[in-house]
Design a protein around this motif. Sequence first.
Motif, PDB file in Angstrom:
ATOM      1  N   ALA A   1       0.831  -1.206   0.000  1.00  0.00           N
ATOM      2  CA  ALA A   1       0.000   0.000   0.000  1.00  0.00           C
ATOM      3  C   ALA A   1       0.868   1.260   0.000  1.00  0.00           C
ATOM      4  N   GLN A   2       1.930   1.244   0.799  1.00  0.00           N
ATOM      5  CA  GLN A   2       2.795   2.417   0.839  1.00  0.00           C
ATOM      6  C   GLN A   2       3.557   2.583  -0.477  1.00  0.00           C
ATOM      7  N   GLU A   3       3.904   1.487  -1.135  1.00  0.00           N
ATOM      8  CA  GLU A   3       4.528   1.583  -2.463  1.00  0.00           C
ATOM      9  C   GLU A   3       3.565   2.238  -3.449  1.00  0.00           C
ATOM     10  N   ILE A   4       2.305   1.877  -3.373  1.00  0.00           N
ATOM     11  CA  ILE A   4       1.302   2.387  -4.308  1.00  0.00           C
ATOM     12  C   ILE A   4       0.973   3.854  -4.036  1.00  0.00           C
ATOM     13  N   PHE A   5       0.684   4.185  -2.778  1.00  0.00           N
ATOM     14  CA  PHE A   5       0.179   5.515  -2.441  1.00  0.00           C
ATOM     15  C   PHE A   5       1.248   6.477  -1.928  1.00  0.00           C
ATOM     16  N   GLY A   6       2.389   5.928  -1.493  1.00  0.00           N
ATOM     17  CA  GLY A   6       3.461   6.775  -0.964  1.00  0.00           C
ATOM     18  C   GLY A   6       3.356   7.027   0.525  1.00  0.00           C
ATOM     19  N   TYR A   7       2.199   6.756   1.093  1.00  0.00           N
ATOM     20  CA  TYR A   7       1.970   6.900   2.530  1.00  0.00           C
ATOM     21  C   TYR A   7       0.696   6.137   2.873  1.00  0.00           C
ATOM     22  N   LEU A   8       0.341   6.105   4.167  1.00  0.00           N
ATOM     23  CA  LEU A   8      -0.790   5.295   4.601  1.00  0.00           C
ATOM     24  C   LEU A   8      -1.816   6.134   5.372  1.00  0.00           C
ATOM     25  N   PRO A   9      -2.614   6.912   4.652  1.00  0.00           N
ATOM     26  CA  PRO A   9      -3.652   7.693   5.322  1.00  0.00           C
ATOM     27  C   PRO A   9      -4.746   6.770   5.859  1.00  0.00           C
TER      28      PRO A   9
ATOM     29  N   ILE B   1       2.005  10.430   6.675  1.00  0.00           N
ATOM     30  CA  ILE B   1       2.158  11.766   6.105  1.00  0.00           C
ATOM     31  C   ILE B   1       2.799  11.625   4.723  1.00  0.00           C
ATOM     32  N   PRO B   2       2.261  12.314   3.717  1.00  0.00           N
ATOM     33  CA  PRO B   2       2.860  12.223   2.382  1.00  0.00           C
ATOM     34  C   PRO B   2       4.313  12.679   2.409  1.00  0.00           C
ATOM     35  N   LYS B   3       5.183  11.946   1.761  1.00  0.00           N
ATOM     36  CA  LYS B   3       6.591  12.319   1.629  1.00  0.00           C
ATOM     37  C   LYS B   3       6.735  13.242   0.431  1.00  0.00           C
ATOM     38  N   GLY B   4       7.826  13.991   0.429  1.00  0.00           N
ATOM     39  CA  GLY B   4       8.112  14.869  -0.688  1.00  0.00           C
ATOM     40  C   GLY B   4       8.554  14.077  -1.908  1.00  0.00           C
ATOM     41  N   LYS B   5       8.562  14.742  -3.023  1.00  0.00           N
ATOM     42  CA  LYS B   5       9.046  14.138  -4.269  1.00  0.00           C
ATOM     43  C   LYS B   5      10.473  13.642  -4.082  1.00  0.00           C
ATOM     44  N   TYR B   6      11.246  14.397  -3.305  1.00  0.00           N
ATOM     45  CA  TYR B   6      12.626  14.039  -2.990  1.00  0.00           C
ATOM     46  C   TYR B   6      12.768  13.900  -1.478  1.00  0.00           C
ATOM     47  N   PRO B   7      12.587  12.691  -0.946  1.00  0.00           N
ATOM     48  CA  PRO B   7      12.733  12.506   0.500  1.00  0.00           C
ATOM     49  C   PRO B   7      14.213  12.545   0.903  1.00  0.00           C
ATOM     50  N   ILE B   8      14.517  13.388   1.880  1.00  0.00           N
ATOM     51  CA  ILE B   8      15.884  13.537   2.377  1.00  0.00           C
ATOM     52  C   ILE B   8      15.969  12.880   3.743  1.00  0.00           C
ATOM     53  N   SER B   9      16.961  12.020   3.924  1.00  0.00           N
ATOM     54  CA  SER B   9      17.189  11.368   5.206  1.00  0.00           C
ATOM     55  C   SER B   9      18.626  11.619   5.627  1.00  0.00           C
ATOM     56  N   VAL B  10      18.785  12.105   6.839  1.00  0.00           N
ATOM     57  CA  VAL B  10      20.117  12.348   7.388  1.00  0.00           C
ATOM     58  C   VAL B  10      20.377  11.281   8.440  1.00  0.00           C
TER      59      VAL B  10
ATOM     60  N   GLU C   1       8.561  16.736   8.380  1.00  0.00           N
ATOM     61  CA  GLU C   1       7.695  17.617   7.594  1.00  0.00           C
ATOM     62  C   GLU C   1       8.062  17.572   6.114  1.00  0.00           C
ATOM     63  N   THR C   2       7.153  18.131   5.315  1.00  0.00           N
ATOM     64  CA  THR C   2       7.321  18.232   3.864  1.00  0.00           C
ATOM     65  C   THR C   2       7.197  19.696   3.478  1.00  0.00           C
ATOM     66  N   THR C   3       8.014  20.136   2.521  1.00  0.00           N
ATOM     67  CA  THR C   3       7.934  21.525   2.077  1.00  0.00           C
ATOM     68  C   THR C   3       6.564  21.795   1.460  1.00  0.00           C
ATOM     69  N   ALA C   4       6.147  23.056   1.498  1.00  0.00           N
ATOM     70  CA  ALA C   4       4.822  23.454   1.005  1.00  0.00           C
ATOM     71  C   ALA C   4       4.620  23.068  -0.454  1.00  0.00           C
ATOM     72  N   ASP C   5       5.689  23.088  -1.254  1.00  0.00           N
ATOM     73  CA  ASP C   5       5.562  22.739  -2.676  1.00  0.00           C
ATOM     74  C   ASP C   5       5.570  21.229  -2.913  1.00  0.00           C
ATOM     75  N   GLY C   6       5.764  20.450  -1.840  1.00  0.00           N
ATOM     76  CA  GLY C   6       5.754  18.996  -1.966  1.00  0.00           C
ATOM     77  C   GLY C   6       7.024  18.409  -2.532  1.00  0.00           C
ATOM     78  N   ASN C   7       8.052  19.204  -2.735  1.00  0.00           N
ATOM     79  CA  ASN C   7       9.284  18.692  -3.337  1.00  0.00           C
ATOM     80  C   ASN C   7      10.170  17.926  -2.363  1.00  0.00           C
ATOM     81  N   PHE C   8      10.289  18.396  -1.128  1.00  0.00           N
ATOM     82  CA  PHE C   8      11.221  17.774  -0.186  1.00  0.00           C
ATOM     83  C   PHE C   8      10.531  17.416   1.123  1.00  0.00           C
ATOM     84  N   SER C   9      10.923  16.282   1.677  1.00  0.00           N
ATOM     85  CA  SER C   9      10.556  15.936   3.047  1.00  0.00           C
ATOM     86  C   SER C   9      11.866  15.606   3.760  1.00  0.00           C
ATOM     87  N   LEU C  10      11.876  15.743   5.078  1.00  0.00           N
ATOM     88  CA  LEU C  10      13.105  15.599   5.844  1.00  0.00           C
ATOM     89  C   LEU C  10      12.909  14.614   6.983  1.00  0.00           C
ATOM     90  N   ASP C  11      13.823  13.659   7.072  1.00  0.00           N
ATOM     91  CA  ASP C  11      13.810  12.667   8.145  1.00  0.00           C
ATOM     92  C   ASP C  11      15.208  12.469   8.690  1.00  0.00           C
TER      93      ASP C  11
END
Length: 163
Positions: free
Chosen positions: A40-48, A79-88, A116-126
């Motif tokens: 499901a997460q592969e399909i939708f990107g997250y699990l609402p 929570i929806p991840k950004g187009k480019y998920p960043i993990s540190v 969180e994810t940027t307002a434009d949906g491009n980046f999320s940070l973990d």
Amino acid sequence: MANCANCTNELSERGFRELEQFIDELSDKNGALISALHRAQEIFGYLPKEVQQFVAKKLNIPVSKVYGVVSFYSFFTMIPKGKYPISVCMGTACYVRGADKVLDEFKRELNIEVGETTADGNFSLDALRCVGACGLAPVVLVGEKVYGRVTPDQVKSILKEYE
């Protein structure tokens, strides 16, 4: 994207049909919850909640059990991840070599906090515990691309690669 105005578009009928087919093809539905959630997460990107309810219904289990698994395992996200998920990586080797400063610079540049994810949906940070590349510490992942020996000064140039 964090407030997802188009969730109904993202949670497409096609996605639900694909998930239903996956679940229907499982030989044993008992013990299939993790597999179904991964798919499901592969399909939708997250699990609402709508996806969790669908999985619960298809597996004939309480939604509370699905939610318990989703909220327990850090791999799953509601929570929806950004187009480019960043993990540190914040494992010991990375932390000792300045990962906290790298993470702070990403937060400053993106104007978001961890999770969180940027307002434009491009980046999320973990922040992650360990990615197993201690020799490259500190390590940053953008999607599946690995950046090693990252310094705070490199954050802007990393982000520019994805503009």
